[in-house]
Write an enzyme that holds these catalytic residues in place. Sequence first.
Site, PDB file in Angstrom:
ATOM      1  N   PRO A   1       0.795  -1.228   0.000  1.00 19.26           N
ATOM      2  CA  PRO A   1       0.000   0.000   0.000  1.00 19.26           C
ATOM      3  C   PRO A   1       0.833   1.285   0.000  1.00 19.26           C
ATOM      4  O   PRO A   1       1.890   1.350   0.622  1.00 19.26           O
ATOM      5  CB  PRO A   1      -0.818  -0.095   1.294  1.00 19.26           C
ATOM      6  CG  PRO A   1      -0.142  -1.128   2.113  1.00 19.26           C
ATOM      7  CD  PRO A   1       0.519  -2.071   1.166  1.00 19.26           C
ATOM      8  N   ASN A   2       0.306   2.246  -0.727  1.00 22.51           N
ATOM      9  CA  ASN A   2       0.861   3.604  -0.847  1.00 22.51           C
ATOM     10  C   ASN A   2       2.114   3.691  -1.721  1.00 22.51           C
ATOM     11  O   ASN A   2       2.589   4.790  -2.006  1.00 22.51           O
ATOM     12  CB  ASN A   2       1.139   4.232   0.536  1.00 22.51           C
ATOM     13  CG  ASN A   2      -0.135   4.332   1.350  1.00 22.51           C
ATOM     14  OD1 ASN A   2      -1.113   4.923   0.886  1.00 22.51           O
ATOM     15  ND2 ASN A   2      -0.155   3.730   2.526  1.00 22.51           N
TER      16      ASN A   2
ATOM     17  N   ARG B   1       5.343  10.888  -2.712  1.00 30.19           N
ATOM     18  CA  ARG B   1       5.068  10.572  -1.302  1.00 30.19           C
ATOM     19  C   ARG B   1       6.347  10.718  -0.482  1.00 30.19           C
ATOM     20  O   ARG B   1       7.310   9.976  -0.680  1.00 30.19           O
ATOM     21  CB  ARG B   1       4.598   9.115  -1.213  1.00 30.19           C
ATOM     22  CG  ARG B   1       4.463   8.601   0.191  1.00 30.19           C
ATOM     23  CD  ARG B   1       4.389   7.083   0.228  1.00 30.19           C
ATOM     24  NE  ARG B   1       4.185   6.619   1.581  1.00 30.19           N
ATOM     25  CZ  ARG B   1       4.401   5.385   1.987  1.00 30.19           C
ATOM     26  NH1 ARG B   1       4.808   4.467   1.128  1.00 30.19           N
ATOM     27  NH2 ARG B   1       4.201   5.047   3.233  1.00 30.19           N
TER      28      ARG B   1
ATOM     29  N   TYR C   1      11.391   8.413   0.766  1.00 31.01           N
ATOM     30  CA  TYR C   1      11.233   7.338  -0.229  1.00 31.01           C
ATOM     31  C   TYR C   1      11.845   7.641  -1.595  1.00 31.01           C
ATOM     32  O   TYR C   1      11.815   6.785  -2.476  1.00 31.01           O
ATOM     33  CB  TYR C   1       9.742   6.999  -0.376  1.00 31.01           C
ATOM     34  CG  TYR C   1       9.143   6.472   0.906  1.00 31.01           C
ATOM     35  CD1 TYR C   1       9.599   5.283   1.470  1.00 31.01           C
ATOM     36  CD2 TYR C   1       8.145   7.173   1.578  1.00 31.01           C
ATOM     37  CE1 TYR C   1       9.073   4.793   2.661  1.00 31.01           C
ATOM     38  CE2 TYR C   1       7.593   6.695   2.763  1.00 31.01           C
ATOM     39  CZ  TYR C   1       8.067   5.508   3.301  1.00 31.01           C
ATOM     40  OH  TYR C   1       7.554   5.024   4.469  1.00 31.01           O
TER      41      TYR C   1
ATOM     42  N   ASN D   1       7.926  -5.720  -1.221  1.00 31.78           N
ATOM     43  CA  ASN D   1       7.914  -4.620  -0.264  1.00 31.78           C
ATOM     44  C   ASN D   1       6.476  -4.537   0.241  1.00 31.78           C
ATOM     45  O   ASN D   1       5.620  -3.954  -0.417  1.00 31.78           O
ATOM     46  CB  ASN D   1       8.339  -3.297  -0.917  1.00 31.78           C
ATOM     47  CG  ASN D   1       8.373  -2.170   0.109  1.00 31.78           C
ATOM     48  OD1 ASN D   1       7.863  -2.315   1.223  1.00 31.78           O
ATOM     49  ND2 ASN D   1       8.966  -1.045  -0.269  1.00 31.78           N
TER      50      ASN D   1
ATOM     51  N   ALA E   1       3.313  -0.932   4.734  1.00 34.53           N
ATOM     52  CA  ALA E   1       2.828  -0.963   6.124  1.00 34.53           C
ATOM     53  C   ALA E   1       2.362  -2.353   6.552  1.00 34.53           C
ATOM     54  O   ALA E   1       2.395  -2.674   7.747  1.00 34.53           O
ATOM     55  CB  ALA E   1       1.709   0.056   6.299  1.00 34.53           C
TER      56      ALA E   1
ATOM     57  N   GLU F   1      12.615  -9.637   1.011  1.00 36.78           N
ATOM     58  CA  GLU F   1      11.855  -8.488   1.519  1.00 36.78           C
ATOM     59  C   GLU F   1      12.681  -7.224   1.291  1.00 36.78           C
ATOM     60  O   GLU F   1      13.875  -7.197   1.604  1.00 36.78           O
ATOM     61  CB  GLU F   1      11.615  -8.710   3.021  1.00 36.78           C
ATOM     62  CG  GLU F   1      10.917  -7.577   3.722  1.00 36.78           C
ATOM     63  CD  GLU F   1      10.778  -7.863   5.235  1.00 36.78           C
ATOM     64  OE1 GLU F   1      11.047  -9.010   5.681  1.00 36.78           O
ATOM     65  OE2 GLU F   1      10.414  -6.923   5.959  1.00 36.78           O
TER      66      GLU F   1
ATOM     67  N   HIS G   1      12.765  -2.893   1.640  1.00 38.50           N
ATOM     68  CA  HIS G   1      12.223  -1.608   2.098  1.00 38.50           C
ATOM     69  C   HIS G   1      13.108  -0.498   1.555  1.00 38.50           C
ATOM     70  O   HIS G   1      14.339  -0.587   1.634  1.00 38.50           O
ATOM     71  CB  HIS G   1      12.185  -1.527   3.627  1.00 38.50           C
ATOM     72  CG  HIS G   1      11.324  -2.592   4.206  1.00 38.50           C
ATOM     73  ND1 HIS G   1       9.957  -2.512   4.176  1.00 38.50           N
ATOM     74  CD2 HIS G   1      11.638  -3.784   4.775  1.00 38.50           C
ATOM     75  CE1 HIS G   1       9.462  -3.615   4.714  1.00 38.50           C
ATOM     76  NE2 HIS G   1      10.456  -4.404   5.071  1.00 38.50           N
TER      77      HIS G   1
ATOM     78  N   ARG H   1      13.699   4.233  12.075  1.00 40.70           N
ATOM     79  CA  ARG H   1      12.450   4.996  12.124  1.00 40.70           C
ATOM     80  C   ARG H   1      11.631   4.631  13.371  1.00 40.70           C
ATOM     81  O   ARG H   1      12.178   4.086  14.329  1.00 40.70           O
ATOM     82  CB  ARG H   1      11.688   4.763  10.810  1.00 40.70           C
ATOM     83  CG  ARG H   1      12.518   5.212   9.585  1.00 40.70           C
ATOM     84  CD  ARG H   1      11.779   5.018   8.291  1.00 40.70           C
ATOM     85  NE  ARG H   1      10.582   5.848   8.241  1.00 40.70           N
ATOM     86  CZ  ARG H   1       9.586   5.666   7.361  1.00 40.70           C
ATOM     87  NH1 ARG H   1       9.666   4.684   6.469  1.00 40.70           N
ATOM     88  NH2 ARG H   1       8.540   6.459   7.372  1.00 40.70           N
TER      89      ARG H   1
HETATM   90  C1  DQA Z   1       8.401   0.833   3.614  1.00 37.79           C
HETATM   91  C2  DQA Z   1       8.528   1.048   5.123  1.00 37.79           C
HETATM   92  C3  DQA Z   1       7.188   0.841   5.809  1.00 37.79           C
HETATM   93  O1  DQA Z   1       7.331   1.027   7.214  1.00 37.79           O
HETATM   94  C4  DQA Z   1       6.179   1.841   5.296  1.00 37.79           C
HETATM   95  O2  DQA Z   1       4.918   1.617   5.882  1.00 37.79           O
HETATM   96  C5  DQA Z   1       6.105   1.873   3.811  1.00 37.79           C
HETATM   97  C6  DQA Z   1       7.296   1.689   3.011  1.00 37.79           C
HETATM   98  C7  DQA Z   1       9.696   1.166   2.862  1.00 37.79           C
HETATM   99  O3  DQA Z   1       9.804   0.793   1.705  1.00 37.79           O
HETATM  100  O4  DQA Z   1      10.586   1.822   3.419  1.00 37.79           O
HETATM  101  O5  DQA Z   1       5.033   2.139   3.255  1.00 37.79           O
HETATM  102  O6  DQA Z   1       8.100  -0.535   3.381  1.00 37.79           O
END
Ligand code: DQA
Length: 145
Positions: free
Chosen positions: A10-11, A18, A23, A75, A78, A99, A101, A108
């Site tokens: 998501p997002n 964003r 990011y 990825n 959240a 995985e 990120h 964080r």
């Molecule tokens: C994320 C880190 C997560 O905590 C966050 O909710 C994201 C992006 C990252 O790519 O750094 O949406 O996965």
Amino acid sequence: MKKILVLHGPNLNLLGTRQPEIYGRETLEDINSGLYERAALEGWEVSCRQSNHEGQLIDWIQAARLDGTAAIIINPAAYTHTSVAILDALNAFEGRVIEVHLSNVHQRESFRHHSYVSLRADGVIAGLGSQGYRAALEAVMSRPG
Ligand code: DQA
């Protein structure tokens, strides 16, 4: 053809605009097209998908069990920190799981320090921005099984 599934949670469709200080400025399309190009050079087929919905991500992971996908690069955004359901789906997938990120989640908020997905992941990359996806791709292409 050898297949890799890349899943964005998501997002991540908002990448580029964003919180770019966290990011980066690359869009999801920029990231995906780099992966498609690199994989094609090595004779791999990459399928990149993004969803804001947990169930959709799970459906794609389940489909990957049956269609010969060798590895999943994910990825979970959240959902990393909340989703036992995504962990369960990945546990039912037999290929490699990496995985990724973009940000260094350990630097964080404390709620980002725990990942359900890491219980299954063969490798975890955090904090390298979009390079992390590329590193994950190189890792699975050089050792798919
Ligand atoms: C994320 C880190 C997560 O905590 C966050 O909710 C994201 C992006 C990252 O790519 O750094 O949406 O996965």
